[in-house]
Design an enzyme around this catalytic site. Structure first.
Site, PDB file in Angstrom:
ATOM      1  N   GLU A 177       0.827  -1.218   0.000  1.00 26.36           N
ATOM      2  CA  GLU A 177       0.000   0.000   0.000  1.00 26.36           C
ATOM      3  C   GLU A 177       0.856   1.261   0.000  1.00 26.36           C
ATOM      4  O   GLU A 177       1.302   1.717   1.048  1.00 26.36           O
ATOM      5  CB  GLU A 177      -0.926   0.018   1.227  1.00 26.36           C
ATOM      6  CG  GLU A 177      -1.808   1.274   1.244  1.00 26.36           C
ATOM      7  CD  GLU A 177      -2.779   1.357   2.416  1.00 26.36           C
ATOM      8  OE1 GLU A 177      -2.722   0.501   3.318  1.00 26.36           O
ATOM      9  OE2 GLU A 177      -3.583   2.297   2.420  1.00 26.36           O
ATOM     10  N   LYS A 219      -2.449  -1.911  -3.179  1.00 29.39           N
ATOM     11  CA  LYS A 219      -3.514  -1.058  -2.617  1.00 29.39           C
ATOM     12  C   LYS A 219      -3.105   0.400  -2.789  1.00 29.39           C
ATOM     13  O   LYS A 219      -2.431   0.979  -1.925  1.00 29.39           O
ATOM     14  CB  LYS A 219      -3.717  -1.394  -1.139  1.00 29.39           C
ATOM     15  CG  LYS A 219      -4.713  -0.497  -0.430  1.00 29.39           C
ATOM     16  CD  LYS A 219      -5.170  -1.083   0.898  1.00 29.39           C
ATOM     17  CE  LYS A 219      -6.037  -0.102   1.641  1.00 29.39           C
ATOM     18  NZ  LYS A 219      -6.738  -0.700   2.770  1.00 29.39           N
TER      19      LYS A 219
HETATM   20  P1  13P Z   1      -9.441   4.260   3.894  1.00 35.02           P
HETATM   21  O1  13P Z   1     -10.266   3.535   2.855  1.00 35.02           O
HETATM   22  O2  13P Z   1     -10.286   4.877   4.988  1.00 35.02           O
HETATM   23  O3  13P Z   1      -8.437   5.179   3.297  1.00 35.02           O
HETATM   24  O4  13P Z   1      -8.635   3.143   4.680  1.00 35.02           O
HETATM   25  C1  13P Z   1      -7.996   2.164   3.955  1.00 35.02           C
HETATM   26  C2  13P Z   1      -6.741   1.806   4.632  1.00 35.02           C
HETATM   27  O5  13P Z   1      -6.560   0.683   5.018  1.00 35.02           O
HETATM   28  C3  13P Z   1      -5.708   2.837   4.789  1.00 35.02           C
HETATM   29  O6  13P Z   1      -4.525   2.240   5.186  1.00 35.02           O
END
Ligand code: 13P
Length: 341
Positions: A177, A219
């Site tokens: 991510e 992500k």
């Molecule tokens: P959000 O969809 O609220 O951005 O959270 C996703 C997430 O896991 C951020 O690390």
């Protein structure tokens, strides 16, 4: 764990019609969410709220996996069943956040670096024993005054690759991510540039660290304007720029991309995902891994009261279903009205 097991878990995480619930808010972050509905941040309230989400009947039709926090993966439902087993009984894979939060990057302190590599191998092994099948590490890329230096991108991409290699060694699929934050008044062009530089570095580092891309899920943020930018783009521009950035930098070996919502409203996050799938075919599955955009309505409906659990579960399942429809570009405003009806 063989590589084919890793690949199979990754494919299950991005299976048709499904996406991921991010319920891995740290104790501080869930405290802010609970504060927003006037509920105190006690372990009991955190547990009750997560139980509401995880026991929603039929949510498993739309949710392939749930990302948990360290406290949550060790908790049980009120009947004593471990949360990991509750999720498995819904056909949902348990996952776990393994980073240890964000600190100012030494040498460029306006920009964050995610920490948590020390001891990560042991933590991954323990989480695998507790039932986790996948992991998450969130790198945060900030744009300050329209600018992000290379070092902020490179340091975070390097840590992401070290993490991903360690997670795979423990038999856990890494969610990779890199989040370019929406905070600031930068334009969508700047967000696209920083997102592309970030994705390029991330895949360079994953390659250098011998991470098996087939056993990963990306992500990313969507390419949007800063939240205080006066020129806010429409759905088409967000969709086109996001797909352009991803197609330029994410190899086809990656089975799926599960977006974060990052501060978008529930409806915006669904509409954007829907438009991206409508503009397919794409080389990878395009799905959701939303935190706020799956939970806002449920939290508002719950307000900490046992009497509201059924309404909160209806709100959560509705949001999950809307995003499931967005997996094929089939989501419409009419579907959105069905909950009220
Ligand atoms: P959000 O969809 O609220 O951005 O959270 C996703 C997430 O896991 C951020 O690390």
């Amino acid at each position: 764990m063989t590589s084919s097991n890793l690949d199979a878990i990754a494919r299950k995480m991005v299976a048709a019609g499904k996406g991921i619930l991010a319920a891995d808010e740290s104790t501080g972050t869930i405290g802010k969410r609970l504060d927003g509905i006037g509920v105190s941040n006690s372990e009991d309230n955190r547990r009750a709220y997560r139980e509401l989400l995880f026991t929603t009947a039929g949510a498993g039709d739309f949710i392939s996996g749930v990302i948990l926090y360290d406290e949550t993966i060790r908790q049980n439902a009120s009947d004593g069943t471990p949360f990991t087993k509750v999720l498995e009984s819904q056909g949902t894979l348990p996952g776990i956040k393994v980073d240890q939060s964000v600190f100012p990057l030494a040498g460029a302190t306006d920009y964050p670096i995610t920490e948590g590599l020390d001891g990560l191998r042991g933590r991954c092994e323990e989480y695998a024993k507790l039932g986790a099948r996948f992991t998450k590490w969130r790198a945060v890329i900030k744009i300050v005054g329209g600018y992000t230096p290379d070092i902020a991108i490179e340091a975070n991409a390097h840590a992401l690759a070290r993490y991903a290699a360690i997670a795979q060694e423990a038999g856990l699929v890494p969610i990779v991510e890199p989040e370019v934050l929406m905070d600031g008044d930068h334009t969508i062009e700047v967000c696209q540039d920083v997102t592309e530089r970030t994705l390029a570095q991330v895949y360079e580092q994953l390659f250098r660290h011998n991470v098996r891309l087939e056993g990963t899920v990306l992500k990313p943020n969507m390419v949007v304007a800063g939240s205080t930018c006066p020129q806010q783009p429409g759905i088409d521009e967000v969709t086109d720029r996001t797909l352009e950035a991803l197609r330029r930098h994410v190899p086809g070996a990656v089975p799926g991309i599960a977006f974060l919502s990052g501060g978008q409203s529930e409806a915006e996050a669904t509409a954007h995902l829907n438009a991206m799938n409508a503009k397919g075919p794409n080389p990878w599955e395009l799905t959701f891994s939303y935190g706020r955009a799956l939970q806002q309505s449920a939290l508002q409906a719950w307000k900490g009261s046992a009497a509201n659990v059924a309404a909160a579960q209806r709100a959560f399942k509705h949001r999950a279903r809307m995003n499931s429809l967005a997996r094929t570009g089939a989501y419409t405003a009419q579907h959105e009205r069905e909950l009220a009806a």
